[in-house]
Structures are given as C-alpha cells and as structure tokens.
Design a protein around this motif. Structure first.
Motif, short mmCIF file in Angstrom:
data_model
loop_
_atom_site.label_atom_id
_atom_site.label_comp_id
_atom_site.label_asym_id
_atom_site.label_seq_id
_atom_site.Cartn_x
_atom_site.Cartn_y
_atom_site.Cartn_z
N GLU A 79 51.71 40.15 87.56
CA GLU A 79 52.62 39.40 86.69
C GLU A 79 53.79 40.28 86.28
OE1 GLU A 79 51.35 37.14 83.33
OE2 GLU A 79 49.57 36.42 84.39
N SER A 80 54.95 39.64 86.27
CA SER A 80 56.15 40.32 85.81
C SER A 80 57.00 39.29 85.07
CB SER A 80 56.89 40.94 87.00
OG SER A 80 57.95 41.75 86.55
N ARG A 81 58.25 39.20 85.42
CA ARG A 81 59.22 38.35 84.77
C ARG A 81 58.67 36.94 84.51
NH1 ARG A 81 63.53 39.61 88.39
NH2 ARG A 81 63.11 37.73 89.56
N GLY A 82 58.58 36.56 83.27
CA GLY A 82 58.16 35.22 82.92
C GLY A 82 56.77 34.84 83.37
N GLY A 83 55.93 35.83 83.63
CA GLY A 83 54.57 35.56 84.07
C GLY A 83 54.43 35.29 85.56
N ALA A 84 55.54 35.35 86.29
CA ALA A 84 55.50 35.10 87.73
C ALA A 84 54.82 36.28 88.43
CB ALA A 84 56.91 34.93 88.28
N LEU A 85 54.15 35.99 89.54
CA LEU A 85 53.53 37.05 90.33
C LEU A 85 54.54 37.65 91.29
CD1 LEU A 85 50.07 35.47 91.21
CD2 LEU A 85 50.58 37.22 89.49
N PHE A 86 54.65 38.96 91.25
CA PHE A 86 55.54 39.69 92.15
C PHE A 86 54.72 40.63 93.02
CE2 PHE A 86 58.65 38.22 89.23
CZ PHE A 86 59.90 38.36 89.82
N PRO A 87 55.16 40.84 94.27
CA PRO A 87 54.48 41.82 95.12
C PRO A 87 54.94 43.23 94.76
CG PRO A 87 56.25 40.72 96.34
CD PRO A 87 56.22 40.10 94.97
N HIS A 88 53.99 44.09 94.48
CA HIS A 88 54.27 45.50 94.18
C HIS A 88 53.58 46.35 95.24
CE1 HIS A 88 54.71 44.27 89.69
NE2 HIS A 88 55.82 44.07 90.37
N LEU A 89 54.32 47.30 95.77
CA LEU A 89 53.80 48.16 96.83
C LEU A 89 53.43 49.52 96.24
CD1 LEU A 89 53.26 48.95 99.78
CD2 LEU A 89 55.71 49.44 100.01
N TYR A 90 52.13 49.83 96.27
CA TYR A 90 51.62 51.09 95.74
C TYR A 90 51.53 52.13 96.86
CZ TYR A 90 50.70 49.01 91.23
OH TYR A 90 50.84 48.42 89.99
N ALA A 91 52.66 52.36 97.51
CA ALA A 91 52.80 53.35 98.59
C ALA A 91 54.28 53.41 98.91
CB ALA A 91 52.00 52.91 99.83
N ALA A 92 54.65 54.36 99.74
CA ALA A 92 56.03 54.39 100.23
C ALA A 92 56.22 53.22 101.19
CB ALA A 92 56.31 55.71 100.94
N LEU A 93 57.44 52.71 101.26
CA LEU A 93 57.77 51.62 102.17
C LEU A 93 58.07 52.20 103.55
CD1 LEU A 93 58.52 48.71 102.87
CD2 LEU A 93 60.80 49.17 101.95
N PRO A 94 57.22 51.92 104.54
CA PRO A 94 57.47 52.45 105.89
C PRO A 94 58.48 51.58 106.64
CG PRO A 94 55.39 51.28 105.87
CD PRO A 94 55.94 51.22 104.46
N LEU A 95 59.37 52.21 107.36
CA LEU A 95 60.37 51.48 108.13
C LEU A 95 59.72 50.52 109.11
CD1 LEU A 95 63.35 50.99 108.77
CD2 LEU A 95 63.27 52.93 110.34
N ASP A 96 58.56 50.88 109.64
CA ASP A 96 57.92 50.00 110.63
C ASP A 96 57.37 48.71 110.02
OD1 ASP A 96 55.59 50.96 109.46
OD2 ASP A 96 54.88 51.98 111.25
N ALA A 97 57.34 48.58 108.70
CA ALA A 97 56.96 47.33 108.05
C ALA A 97 58.18 46.46 107.74
CB ALA A 97 56.18 47.60 106.78
N VAL A 98 59.38 47.00 107.98
CA VAL A 98 60.63 46.27 107.74
C VAL A 98 60.97 45.50 109.02
CG1 VAL A 98 63.09 46.47 107.21
CG2 VAL A 98 61.44 47.95 106.04
N VAL A 99 60.96 44.17 108.92
CA VAL A 99 61.17 43.34 110.10
C VAL A 99 62.62 42.93 110.29
CG1 VAL A 99 58.79 42.53 110.14
CG2 VAL A 99 60.50 41.23 108.85
N ALA A 100 63.43 43.06 109.25
CA ALA A 100 64.86 42.75 109.33
C ALA A 100 65.54 43.35 108.11
CB ALA A 100 65.10 41.25 109.37
N TYR A 101 66.80 43.70 108.28
CA TYR A 101 67.57 44.15 107.12
C TYR A 101 69.05 44.02 107.41
CZ TYR A 101 67.80 48.63 109.68
OH TYR A 101 67.98 49.61 110.63
N GLY A 102 69.82 44.01 106.34
CA GLY A 102 71.26 43.90 106.50
C GLY A 102 71.92 43.93 105.15
N PRO A 103 73.26 43.93 105.17
CA PRO A 103 74.00 43.93 103.91
C PRO A 103 73.68 42.70 103.08
CG PRO A 103 75.45 44.33 105.79
CD PRO A 103 74.12 43.93 106.35
#
Length: 118
Positions: A79-103
């Motif tokens: 739970e975070s903002r307004g009680g909504a559930l947010f995904p929190h990553l308890y590790a470093a974010l690996p580039l190989d888990a990033v499927v797309a990115y851009g500006p």
C-alpha cells in the motif's frame, strides 16, 4: 496474487539514471529508492500520477517498462498513495528485466505514453 495483477510495471528515470542502467546493466535506485529500501515502480494506471506528483517540472525523463515476472519474489505489492497497491522492487533493477524504454512523452490527453518494445 490474483491473475489480474499486472505483469509489467514502470520506472521513471532521469537521463543520467537511464544511461547508468544501460552502461552498468542494473540500477540500484534513485536517492528516494535507496532511502526507502526498495525501487519504486508504478503500474500503467499509476504512472501519470506518479510523474505528476514526483517529477513535476523535470525534463529529460525516461520510462522503463519492467517485466515483473522476471523479478520473481523481489517484487512486493504494498500500500502506498491513497491505499493503492504499488509494486516495490527489493533488489537492484536489472537491465535484462526491462522490456522497453524511451523518453517520457505524453499523449494529447496528458497521460504518459507507455514505452513499446521494438
């Protein structure tokens, strides 16, 4: 978790943070992530509000689409903002888990456009 849980989440990064992720192959987190002990992520529905609230006035931002399934048990829905559930990553974010990115770009409706895998 229920089957309606998103399998993609999004991380907003500065240009320098995006460059570091590409160069180093992982991202330990922005100062707020390090302080809180996890990397903050948002679902597609939460992304525009996250940008408006936490990145107002900033330019040269990037959005990374993250495959939550690839991160396994390191992702906790909390739970975070307004009680909504947010995904929190308890590790470093690996580039190989990033499927797309851009500006970070916005549509005519003002919503942040999601990066699309090329």
């Amino acid at each position: 978790m229920a089957s309606d849980v998103p399998t993609l989440a999004y991380k907003v990064l500065t240009a320098d943070q995006m460059t570091a992720l590409e160069a180093e192959g992982s991202f330990a987190g922005a100062p707020v992530d390090v302080a809180d002990g996890y990397v903050h992520l948002s679902t597609a529905d939460q992304l525009t509000e996250t940008v408006d609230k936490h990145f107002a006035g900033q330019s040269d931002l990037h959005v990374a689409a993250v495959d939550l399934d690839a991160l396994g048990d390191a992702v906790k829905w909390e739970e975070s903002r307004g009680g909504a559930l947010f995904p929190h990553l308890y590790a470093a974010l690996p580039l190989d888990a990033v499927v797309a990115y851009g500006p970070l770009e916005r549509g005519d409706d003002g919503k942040v456009r999601l990066p699309v895998a090329g």
